[in-house]
Design an enzyme around this catalytic site. Sequence first.
Site, PDB file in Angstrom:
ATOM      1  N   GLU A  59     -15.241  -0.038  -4.586  1.00 25.66           N
ATOM      2  CA  GLU A  59     -14.155  -0.054  -5.563  1.00 25.66           C
ATOM      3  C   GLU A  59     -14.639  -0.597  -6.910  1.00 25.66           C
ATOM      4  O   GLU A  59     -14.190  -0.158  -7.969  1.00 25.66           O
ATOM      5  CB  GLU A  59     -13.005  -0.942  -5.073  1.00 25.66           C
ATOM      6  CG  GLU A  59     -12.275  -0.449  -3.846  1.00 25.66           C
ATOM      7  CD  GLU A  59     -11.259  -1.454  -3.337  1.00 25.66           C
ATOM      8  OE1 GLU A  59     -10.246  -1.026  -2.758  1.00 25.66           O
ATOM      9  OE2 GLU A  59     -11.467  -2.670  -3.509  1.00 25.66           O
TER      10      GLU A  59
ATOM     11  N   THR B 145      -7.414  -1.062  -4.358  1.00 26.92           N
ATOM     12  CA  THR B 145      -6.613   0.023  -3.818  1.00 26.92           C
ATOM     13  C   THR B 145      -5.454  -0.535  -3.001  1.00 26.92           C
ATOM     14  O   THR B 145      -5.429  -1.716  -2.656  1.00 26.92           O
ATOM     15  CB  THR B 145      -7.476   0.940  -2.941  1.00 26.92           C
ATOM     16  OG1 THR B 145      -8.060   0.156  -1.886  1.00 26.92           O
ATOM     17  CG2 THR B 145      -8.588   1.580  -3.761  1.00 26.92           C
TER      18      THR B 145
ATOM     19  N   LYS C 139       1.385  -1.904  -0.667  1.00 20.98           N
ATOM     20  CA  LYS C 139       0.901  -2.747   0.434  1.00 20.98           C
ATOM     21  C   LYS C 139      -0.615  -2.858   0.342  1.00 20.98           C
ATOM     22  O   LYS C 139      -1.311  -1.842   0.200  1.00 20.98           O
ATOM     23  CB  LYS C 139       1.309  -2.121   1.764  1.00 20.98           C
ATOM     24  CG  LYS C 139       0.638  -2.674   3.015  1.00 20.98           C
ATOM     25  CD  LYS C 139       1.033  -1.842   4.230  1.00 20.98           C
ATOM     26  CE  LYS C 139       0.274  -2.249   5.488  1.00 20.98           C
ATOM     27  NZ  LYS C 139      -1.166  -1.903   5.418  1.00 20.98           N
ATOM     28  N   ASP C 140      -1.138  -4.093   0.419  1.00 22.09           N
ATOM     29  CA  ASP C 140      -2.586  -4.257   0.376  1.00 22.09           C
ATOM     30  C   ASP C 140      -3.032  -5.330   1.367  1.00 22.09           C
ATOM     31  O   ASP C 140      -2.257  -5.746   2.233  1.00 22.09           O
ATOM     32  CB  ASP C 140      -3.052  -4.570  -1.052  1.00 22.09           C
ATOM     33  CG  ASP C 140      -2.975  -6.060  -1.396  1.00 22.09           C
ATOM     34  OD1 ASP C 140      -2.128  -6.775  -0.811  1.00 22.09           O
ATOM     35  OD2 ASP C 140      -3.759  -6.506  -2.256  1.00 22.09           O
ATOM     36  N   MET C 141      -4.289  -5.815   1.215  1.00 21.15           N
ATOM     37  CA  MET C 141      -4.840  -6.777   2.162  1.00 21.15           C
ATOM     38  C   MET C 141      -5.350  -8.060   1.493  1.00 21.15           C
ATOM     39  O   MET C 141      -5.994  -8.877   2.159  1.00 21.15           O
ATOM     40  CB  MET C 141      -5.973  -6.128   2.965  1.00 21.15           C
ATOM     41  CG  MET C 141      -5.518  -4.949   3.808  1.00 21.15           C
ATOM     42  SD  MET C 141      -6.856  -4.140   4.744  1.00 21.15           S
ATOM     43  CE  MET C 141      -7.268  -5.412   5.932  1.00 21.15           C
ATOM     44  N   GLU C 142      -5.066  -8.239   0.190  1.00 24.75           N
ATOM     45  CA  GLU C 142      -5.588  -9.429  -0.495  1.00 24.75           C
ATOM     46  C   GLU C 142      -4.626 -10.090  -1.489  1.00 24.75           C
ATOM     47  O   GLU C 142      -4.707 -11.298  -1.722  1.00 24.75           O
ATOM     48  CB  GLU C 142      -6.886  -9.078  -1.277  1.00 24.75           C
ATOM     49  CG  GLU C 142      -8.095  -8.779  -0.452  1.00 24.75           C
ATOM     50  CD  GLU C 142      -8.206  -7.310  -0.053  1.00 24.75           C
ATOM     51  OE1 GLU C 142      -8.919  -7.018   0.926  1.00 24.75           O
ATOM     52  OE2 GLU C 142      -7.571  -6.463  -0.726  1.00 24.75           O
TER      53      GLU C 142
ATOM     54  N   ASP D  17      -3.125   5.746  -0.196  1.00 20.01           N
ATOM     55  CA  ASP D  17      -2.470   6.304   0.992  1.00 20.01           C
ATOM     56  C   ASP D  17      -0.984   5.991   0.934  1.00 20.01           C
ATOM     57  O   ASP D  17      -0.562   5.040   0.265  1.00 20.01           O
ATOM     58  CB  ASP D  17      -3.090   5.740   2.274  1.00 20.01           C
ATOM     59  CG  ASP D  17      -3.109   4.221   2.297  1.00 20.01           C
ATOM     60  OD1 ASP D  17      -2.229   3.633   2.943  1.00 20.01           O
ATOM     61  OD2 ASP D  17      -3.994   3.611   1.665  1.00 20.01           O
TER      62      ASP D  17
END
Length: 257
Positions: A32, A107, A194-197, A220
Amino acid sequence: FFFQKNRESVDNSRSSLMSSSRILVSIAMESEAQPLITALALTPLSDLFHSALPFQAYENEAVVVVTSGKHPTHGVDNVGTFPAALATSHALSHPIHKFHLLVNAGTCGGFKAKGCEIGTVCVPESGGFHDRRIVIPNTPFEAYGLGLTPTTSTSATLARSALSAVGGHCTTSDSLDHNSTDDDLMAKAGSVVKDMEFAAICGTAGFYGVDVVGVKVVTDIVDGDRPSAEEFMENLSTAANKLQETVPKVLEALKKA
């Protein structure tokens, strides 16, 4: 004598650069970050993190870009809340390198019900978790677990305007997929992406009194009909190139903050 004076000039320039306050840009995955690193002609910064840590840093006079690096055992990007929070804390507590603002670029999944499509750019107005479920009646643990953090600084407003980006809530978890309980909590929060961080970075930066600006590109569709992993991998390189276009615009806009 010439070489001594030249070395002194380099050292003085380096000292001035380290003592000034810059913008920290946090990007989890190296793929990224690489187009942006190349576009900004950044050079490696070796002394931001302890040598035991896998995190990577790159700099110029105005910005430092950090990535979470690769896991030493599994060889994959260190995605998720744990490495994001650890890297953020180490960077913001550095005794020499100083940062007055953090931009978390990366992302995300987007919600079709909120108008997102592949490539949509979101500058969130808040962050929080949907997988930290600590429901203990008559205590504040549930609110603590959700970790709602407003990101409504002037810097975030300027970035959103510069990109004509959507706002709303970014919800975070350590899982790429999601179950029905996650879906209920994400809907209740009015989540747009929605993400992870993001929520972990916001919470950590808050300890240091540093504002966070999120720049998230949709890879996505969370409420779509395709598997998230498949759609994510298909659109990752396109999203990385979009980050390379959008983050410099944000950095330019933030000069007005």
